[in-house]
Every structure is written in structure tokens, then in C-alpha cells.
Design a protein around this motif. Structure first.
Motif, PDB file in Angstrom:
ATOM      1  N   GLU A  50       0.697  -0.707   0.314  1.00 45.62           N
ATOM      2  CA  GLU A  50       0.019   0.160   0.070  1.00 45.62           C
ATOM      3  C   GLU A  50       0.558   1.219   0.782  1.00 45.62           C
ATOM      4  N   ARG A  93       4.799   3.402   9.709  1.00 42.31           N
ATOM      5  CA  ARG A  93       4.000   3.007   9.497  1.00 42.31           C
ATOM      6  C   ARG A  93       4.077   1.949   7.616  1.00 42.31           C
ATOM      7  N   PHE A  94       4.196   2.353   7.040  1.00 36.76           N
ATOM      8  CA  PHE A  94       4.081   1.807   5.754  1.00 36.76           C
ATOM      9  C   PHE A  94       4.956   2.021   4.530  1.00 36.76           C
ATOM     10  N   TYR A 127      -2.492   4.435  14.029  1.00 31.62           N
ATOM     11  CA  TYR A 127      -1.530   4.368  13.477  1.00 31.62           C
ATOM     12  C   TYR A 127      -1.192   2.456  13.614  1.00 31.62           C
ATOM     13  N   THR A 137      -2.280  -1.284  11.885  1.00 31.22           N
ATOM     14  CA  THR A 137      -0.665  -1.577  10.902  1.00 31.22           C
ATOM     15  C   THR A 137      -0.900  -2.548  11.794  1.00 31.22           C
ATOM     16  N   SER A 138      -1.153  -3.183  12.988  1.00 36.35           N
ATOM     17  CA  SER A 138      -1.322  -4.105  13.342  1.00 36.35           C
ATOM     18  C   SER A 138      -0.854  -6.325  13.035  1.00 36.35           C
ATOM     19  N   PRO A 139      -2.231  -6.061  12.183  1.00 40.04           N
ATOM     20  CA  PRO A 139      -3.284  -4.590  11.751  1.00 40.04           C
ATOM     21  C   PRO A 139      -4.608  -5.152  12.535  1.00 40.04           C
TER      22      PRO A 139
END
Length: 800
Positions: free
Chosen positions: A609, A634-635, A759, A763-765
Motif C-alpha cells: 500500500e 508504518r508503511f 496508526y 498496521t497491527s493489523p
């Protein structure tokens, strides 16, 4: 012709038929994929109609298949006309083929199988001019409900009449323009200005032509506007001229305007009685105005009256609504209201600009409301909810549909439509929020509304767009799309609470509008100020509007809430005990039609993503950059812009490619002008570059989530009837799947704290709803931010 020629001709017909059928099928598939409800049976009979080679066969099909005369068949053929422009190698013949059949259907529906508006109009022996031909065509389009097309033709008729020196036709075309706008723009802020300009130009043209009756009629139009606009000096001058032209008209209209401006009900009633008794002063218009006065008197004096079958739609709707309140709904009032709604829907079908859709909503909201309330008792909950859906948020899907037209415009043309003057007035107001600057900003808003109307009408006229718009979703369509654990709850304008599930539609409660509005004001006073405790108001709101939802939905289910009225302003999921959001996955949607589009199957997501974040355009948000940097971390694939790097086109280009977008900036909301909400996305506060609410439709997004960490960015309200205006709806209509935004001004540091936790959870998710739930619990558990002011305002919109 030899046998070979016959075979070749036959093969050609077969191939042409297969091609036409293929185009219709492709168009049908694209419409169904966009959540339009066009049955396969309608598609098949349209193909049969198109491929029949004889006039008698087409006439028979029109007679035997009434669905050919319905809105779905018209929409399908209309979209085929538009699609034919983009087919490779198309030489115009295919477009003309589809257009001919489309007009044949429209003509059959409107007047039986007769020549359409494009065919020559047969007149008496008197020769008519080209501008008069155009005016006749425009009036035929108007009678079909095709108001935007009629306005475009009337504008051309005015220009042509001026070049021909035909002042009489010019005056008539201007007066026709007035009548269209007077019927649709009455409830728009300052909506009287454009009709007034057309009426004044009509009077001037008729005066040049020496047409005293025409000038008289135009001055009556001017009088009706000035009486509403409270412009006494100008009104007196117009009445003096009207008296010169026709003493009876002048006397009657002076009495009527005096009655309207008498300052109290007694003076108005006395004046109306005189006007009803002396309506004969108006000659052939006497019966119309006598009836109008008698209907107003019946309302003001609470007299018995017979439900009207003819006359002005607004007044009829009001009288029918009053009759329903007095005597309850009856089959007769239901039938009369249905006729009004059907007439409005005929016009809405061709209203391709969001401005006109909003105008029609404002002008006819009472007809929809009364019809829905009648249907609740005389028909079924589903029938009533279908009527409610017809009345709300019609502009949003139309705004989204304009994207393809904006995309075709050259970049410099798109740029010219972005108002620099409006941004300057906004900067002046933000720098000096005085009454003087607010007045000039309001003036700029009204000017920009007119500009938007002209831009949209130009787009749909020259952009080869279909002349129809998609029909709103209905309850049966939405029910078929819901999963077993999904529910839709509509807190309707009728004060009923609807529950829609895969197997039923029912009314599960009601909410008292006046009390709820007061409680919402009390709750917001406490929610937006941490020194106050909003507990009692929140608890009572929960009892009124949330308790029925808890009683009729299961723990762990997905609940889509569709508010109305004051309920757009409060976080429904966390009211009172917060049980709804704590035990169900809750999000808000602006309409069933937007929800239907969001529930369609989606393309597979990217493997990796892309996150796009923008922050702190003017250095005034101390925590915004850290908030965005944490989210970006986090991405795997992330891109951020901040401060001086922010520029409108760079921001929008990157947002278009984001899977998750985060805007940490200033939000601007004007309660009196919610359609001019703005996000400050670049430049200093004194000269801001902003993304206006109305500009979002010019872009297409692919994001599964847009986070608007900006004050009031989630605040929405209803204007012009039940039309929702708010950034969450605009982003959803532009392609976003979900939007997270605050309903009030949350402190910068509290926002950053909540977003950091959001966030980290996301994203843990976990799901977006669960991530928000965890973040709000965490912030609420901190004594420094336990007050709902810091965390409760963030509301989730859309589908996750």
C-alpha cells in the motif's frame, strides 16, 4: 441484386446488429458496475427495439413493452449515445442511430409517437426567425423536464435574437429563463439574483420592442422577486411603471406586495382577502391568482379546504402536508403527492449539474417529506424509504459523475475555473475575521455559486455527457447487496428510524426532532469545551436515537448509519455510554446511493500500500508533522509533503495515487455556507491555497482510507432541503472507500496523540473501525485527555 449481393447485405445487417447489441451490453455492464439498477429484461427489450427494422415493429414494441418508456431504458440508450463518441472509428452514424431511437422513446412517452423537438415546428403562414425557432425548441425541452438543455438553447436564442434585432423574441427568451430559475433556485442562498437579472433584461427588451403586454409580464416577474428580496425602493419604481402599462395590474400588485410586507399576519390576511376579491383586475390571469390567494388564506386562517389538484407545486405541497396533519394521510392526498414527486423526478432525471439537483431538492423538499410520511402509513416502510432516498443527497452522485468531463478539459481550462478572487476573500477574512470581511466573503460565495452553475452547465452541454443521470438506489437494491451481518439504520427526516437488513425493511422507532435539535446544541456546547460536562444531553440523545439501534442489531454486526437534520453534527456511535461503537462496527453514509456504490465488488488491493501524507501548510500546527511522519513510518511505501513543499496540484496528484491518505491541516467550515467548506492545503494563512468542498468532484481517488485531521473536516449539514454538504461525502463520492474526520475543532496535540495510536493499531493489523475504537479508548483513558472533547469527535464515514 444477385445472390452474392443479397448474402453480403444480409451479413452486413447481422454484423451491424451484433455490434449494436454488443455496445448496449457493454454500456449496461458499466452501469450495473456503477450500482445503477437496470434489469437485464430492460436491456434485452432495448436491444430488440433498436434492431427492429420497421417503424410498425418499433411502434408495436413501444405499445407492448411499457418498460421501454421507463427511466431505465432511457438511461441505457442515453449512455449508449454518449459511449458512441468514444468508440474507435466512429463516424457519427452510430451516435445518430442511438440518438434517433432515444428521441423516439422520449417522444412516445411525452406525446405519443410524434416528431420530437428537433423536427421542424409547423407554424401558421407567418414566417418566423431562427431565434424564434430556438425559443420554441427550448420550450419543448423545458416541457420534457430537460431544464439545462432548455437554458442552453434559450441563451443561444437570446444571442441570436440580439443579432437579428428581434427584441420581442429576446424578451420572451429572457422571461423563459426567469421562469426556469424561479422554479428551481428559490431556496438557494441569494437565489433570487439570477432570476431577477433575466426578468429585468426581459422587461428592457420588451420595452425596446414596444410590446406593452410582454413588458408588463416581465415587470410582474421582477415584482415577485423584489418582494421576496426586501428591496422596497426598487420595487416602488417597478410598480409605478407597471401601473403605467396596466392600471389594474399595478393596483393589484401594489396591494399584494403591501400585504406581504405588512409586518404581521393580520395585515397579510386582510390584504390577501382584498387581492382574492379583486383578482379580476388581472384579466386572463385572474383565476390563477385568485386561487393562489385563497390557498394562502386557507393556510393562514386554518380554514378547511379541498386538497388542490392543480397550481403551483410548492403551494400544493404545503396544502397537502397541512391536510395530512389535520386529517391524516388519505389515498387522495397520497395520489396527489405522488403526482408532484413524479413531476419533479422527471426534471431531476435530466439535471446533470449538482447545482440544479440541489435547487430541485430545496424547492420540493416538502413534497418528498409529505409523500414519505403518507407512505409510512398507507404503503410500506420500503416505499417510504425509497421516497426519502429520492429527497436526499442527490447532488453527490452527480458531482462524482462530472469527473470524466473535468478530466477531458485542458489543464489551463480547469485552472481558470478555480477562483483566485474567492481565495483572496477567504485569506482576508482569516486574517481579519470582521463582519465587513465576512460580508464580502459571502458575496464571493454567491458569485462562485453562479460560476459553478455556469461551469457545470457548460461541461454537460459540450462534453458529450449522457443527458440523463443515474437513478437513486432503492431499498430492494441495497438489501440485495448487504451481507448477513450488515445493517443500515436511517434516522429519517420523517422522524422515523428505519432498519434495513438483507431480509427486511422496517421502522424500529422514532425521534422527536425539536427535542433532539435542542439536545444536540446542548451536547455540542459541552463536547467542544472541556470545561463543561455534556453527559446528560449525550445520555438523552442515546436514549432517543441509539437505543432502538441497540435493541434491533446484534453485537459484532456492521451498522451503517444515515443521519438527517441535526444528527449530522454529533458522533452517534459514542453518545452516552458509547455502547454502539464499543459493540458494533459503526460508520456513517450520506445516502443509500453512495452506500450501494461502496458495497460493489472492489478490485484487488495493491500488494504494497502507498501512504501519502501532507501536513502543516503554514507552520501553525506544531504536532502535525510528527503525526504524519509517525503514520508514514508504518508503511513500506510512503510519501509526505509539509510546509513550503505544499502546492495544490502536487497535493492532489499525490492524493490520487494513495491507498491511505492523511491530511493534517487547517479545516474551515461556515455553518451558513457549508458548500464552501475548505481544507487549507498550501500557502500562508493570509494567502491560502485551499481545496474547496465543490472541487473534490474534479478528482478521482483510489484510497481505501482518507484521514482528514483538520478542524471541522467531518462536519456536515443539510442545505436546500435534505441535501448533505460535507467533506466526507465529497471524498466518498470521488472514490474513497472510507473517511475519518472530526466533527469539531480538536486540539492539535490531542489529534496527534489519537492518530499515533490509530496508526499503530491499524498496521497491527486490525480493521479501521477497530483501530479507531482502540485509539479512542486509549486517549479517553489518559486523565489529560479523558474529556470527549479530545477524542469523541472523530467519526468514520463509508465502508471498511
Amino acid at each position: 441484386m444477385d445472390d452474392t449481393d443479397e448474402v453480403t447485405h444480409a451479413e452486413h445487417l447481422v454484423r451491424a446488429g451484433l455490434f449494436i447489441a454488443g455496445v448496449v451490453h457493454a454500456v449496461w455492464e458499466s452501469r450495473v458496475e456503477s450500482a445503477e439498477d437496470i434489469p437485464e429484461s430492460t436491456r434485452d427489450v432495448v436491444v430488440h427495439f433498436l434492431l427492429d427494422h420497421s417503424d410498425s415493429g418499433k411502434t408495436r414494441l413501444l405499445r407492448e413493452h411499457p418498460e421501454l418508456l421507463g427511466p431505465q431504458a432511457e438511461r441505457l440508450m442515453d449512455c449508449a449515445v454518449s459511449a458512441s463518441y468514444d468508440l474507435p472509428g466512429s463516424d457519427g452514424a452510430l451516435k445518430e442511430f442511438f440518438a434517433l431511437h432515444l428521441e423516439m422513446v422520449r417522444s412516445a412517452r411525452a406525446r405519443g409517437p410524434r416528431p420530437d423537438v428537433d423536427d421542424p415546428v409547423v407554424h401558421d403562414a407567418e414566417e418566423i426567425t431562427a431565434s424564434q425557432e430556438l425559443r420554441a425548441r427550448a420550450r419543448a425541452l423545458r416541457d420534457q423536464g430537460r431544464l439545462e438543455e432548455a437554458q442552453a438553447v434559450l441563451a443561444e436564442a437570446v444571442r441570436l435574437a440580439q443579432s437579428e434585432g428581434d427584441a420581442d423574441c429576446e424578451g420572451g427568451a429572457e422571461l423563459d429563463q426567469f421562469e426556469i430559475l424561479a422554479d428551481t433556485a428559490k431556496f438557494r442562498p441569494h437565489g433570487w439574483r439570477a432570476p431577477l437579472a433575466h426578468a429585468q433584461r426581459s422587461a428592457t427588451a420588451y420595452r425596446r420592442a414596444g410590446n406593452r403586454d410582454g413588458e408588463r409580464d416581465a415587470l410582474v416577474a421582477v415584482t415577485t422577486v423584489l418582494a421576496d428580496a426586501d428591496s422596497e425602493p426598487n420595487l416602488l419604481a417597478v410598480l409605478d411603471r407597471l401601473t403605467e402599462l396596466d392600471e389594474g395590474y399595478g393596483r393589484w400588485w401594489r396591494a399584494y406586495t403591501n400585504a406581504r410586507n405588512s409586518g404581521g399576519p393580520d395585515g397579510f390576511i386582510t390584504g390577501l382577502r382584498w387581492c382574492a376579491e379583486h383578482a379580476d383586475l388581472l384579466g386572463e390571469r385572474a383565476a390563477y391568482y385568485r386561487t393562489m390567494c385563497e390557498q394562502k388564506l386557507a393556510l393562514l386562517e386554518w380554514q378547511p379546504f379541498t386538497p388542490p389538484e392543480e397550481g403551483d407545486a410548492r403551494t400544493r405541497s404545503l396544502l397537502l402536508h397541512v391536510d395530512m396533519l389535520r386529517h391524516g394521510p388519505t389515498e387522495k392526498t397520497m395520489a396527489l403527492l405522488s403526482r408532484i414527486v413524479d413531476d419533479v423526478e422527471e426534471r431531476r432525471r435530466y439535471a446533470r449539474s449538482s447545482t440544479l439537483q440541489r435547487d430541485l431538492s430545496g424547492d420540493n423538499f416538502l413534497a418528498y417529506l409529505a409523500a414519505a410520511r403518507s407512505a409510512e402509513e398507507l404503503r410500506s416502510p420500503a416505499a417510504a424509504l425509497d421516497l426519502i432516498e429520492l429527497s436526499c443527497s442527490r447532488a453527490l452522485p452527480v458531482q462524482a459523475g462530472l469527473y470524466s468531463l473535468w478530466r477531458r478539459c485542458p489543464p489551463d481550462a480547469r485552472e481558470r475555473t478555480r477562483s483566485r478572487v474567492l481565495q483572496k476573500h477567504l485569506g482576508d477574512y482569516l486574517a481579519r475575521p470582521t463582519e465587513h470581511d465576512r460580508f464580502h466573503l459571502a458575496e464571493a460565495f454567491e458569485l462562485e455559486r453562479d460560476n459553478q452553475r455556469h461551469h457545470e452547465q457548460h461541461l454537460v452541454t459540450v462534453g458529450h455527457a449522457p443527458s440523463t443521470v443515474p437513478l437513486p438506489a432503492n431499498v430492494a437494491q441495497v438489501r440485495a447487496m448487504l451481507a448477513e451481518d450488515q445493517h443500515v439504520v436511517v434516522l429519517a427526516s420523517t422522524q422515523s428510524i428505519y432498519l434495513v437488513t438483507p431480509d427486511r425493511c422496517e421502522i424500529i422507532g422514532s425521534w422527536p426532532t425539536a427535542e433532539v435539535e435542542r439536545l444536540v446544541d446542548d451536547a455540542l456546547a459541552g463536547l467542544s469545551d472541556p470545561s463543561f460536562d455534556p453527559g446528560d444531553a449525550l445520555t438523552r440523545l442515546e436514549d432517543h436515537v441509539v437505543r432502538p439501534v441497540l435493541d434491533h442489531t446484534a453485537v459484532g454486526s456492521r451498522v451503517y448509519l444515515m443521519p438527517s437534520g441535526p444528527l449530522w453534527r454529533v458522533p452517534l456511535g459514542v453518545l452516552g455510554t458509547g455502547e454502539l461503537s464499543a459493540t458494533r462496527d459503526v460508520s456513517v453514509v450520506p445516502s443509500l446511493s453512495v452506500l450501494a456504490r461502496l458495497l460493489l465488488p472492489q478490485p484487488p488491493p495493491r500488494t504494497v500500500e502507498r501512504f501519502v501524507g501532507i501536513s502543516d501548510p503554514d507552520g501553525g500546527l506544531a504536532h502535525a508533522r510528527g503525526e504524519v511522519d509517525h503514520a508514514a513510518g508504518r508503511f513500506t511505501d510512503s510519501f509526505t509533503l509539509s510546509g513550503d513543499e505544499l502546492e495544490y496540484h502536487a497535493v492532489m496528484a499525490n492524493l490520487a495515487d494513495a491507498d491511505v491518505a492523511h491530511l493534517a491541516c487547517h479545516g474551515i467550515f461556515f455553518p451558513e455556507d457549508p458548500d464552501f467548506s475548505a481544507l487549507h492545503i498550501g500557502g500562508p494563512a493570509t494567502d491560502p491555497e485551499v481545496l474547496w468542498y465543490g472541487d473534490v468532484a474534479r478528482h478521482r481517488l483510489r484510497a481505501r482510507l482518507v484521514v482528514l485531521a483538520a478542524c471541522h473536516a467531518g462536519t456536515g449539514s443539510e442545505t436546500q432541503g435534505f441535501e448533505y454538504s460535507g467533506f466526507p461525502g465529497a471524498f466518498l463520492a470521488a472514490g474513497a472507500r472510507a473517511v475519518l474526520a472530526p466533527l469539531w475543532a480538536v486540539p492539535d496535540d490531542s489529534t496527534a496523540r489519537l492518530m499515533t495510536r490509530f496508526y499503530s493499531a491499524l498496521t497491527s493489523p486490525v480493521s479501521v473501525t477497530e483501530a479507531l475504537r482502540q485509539a479512542q479508548r486509549s486517549v479517553a483513558a489518559d486523565p489529560r485527555t479523558s474529556h470527549p472533547y479530545h477524542w469523541a469527535g472523530f467519526q468514520l464515514f463509508g465502508v471498511t
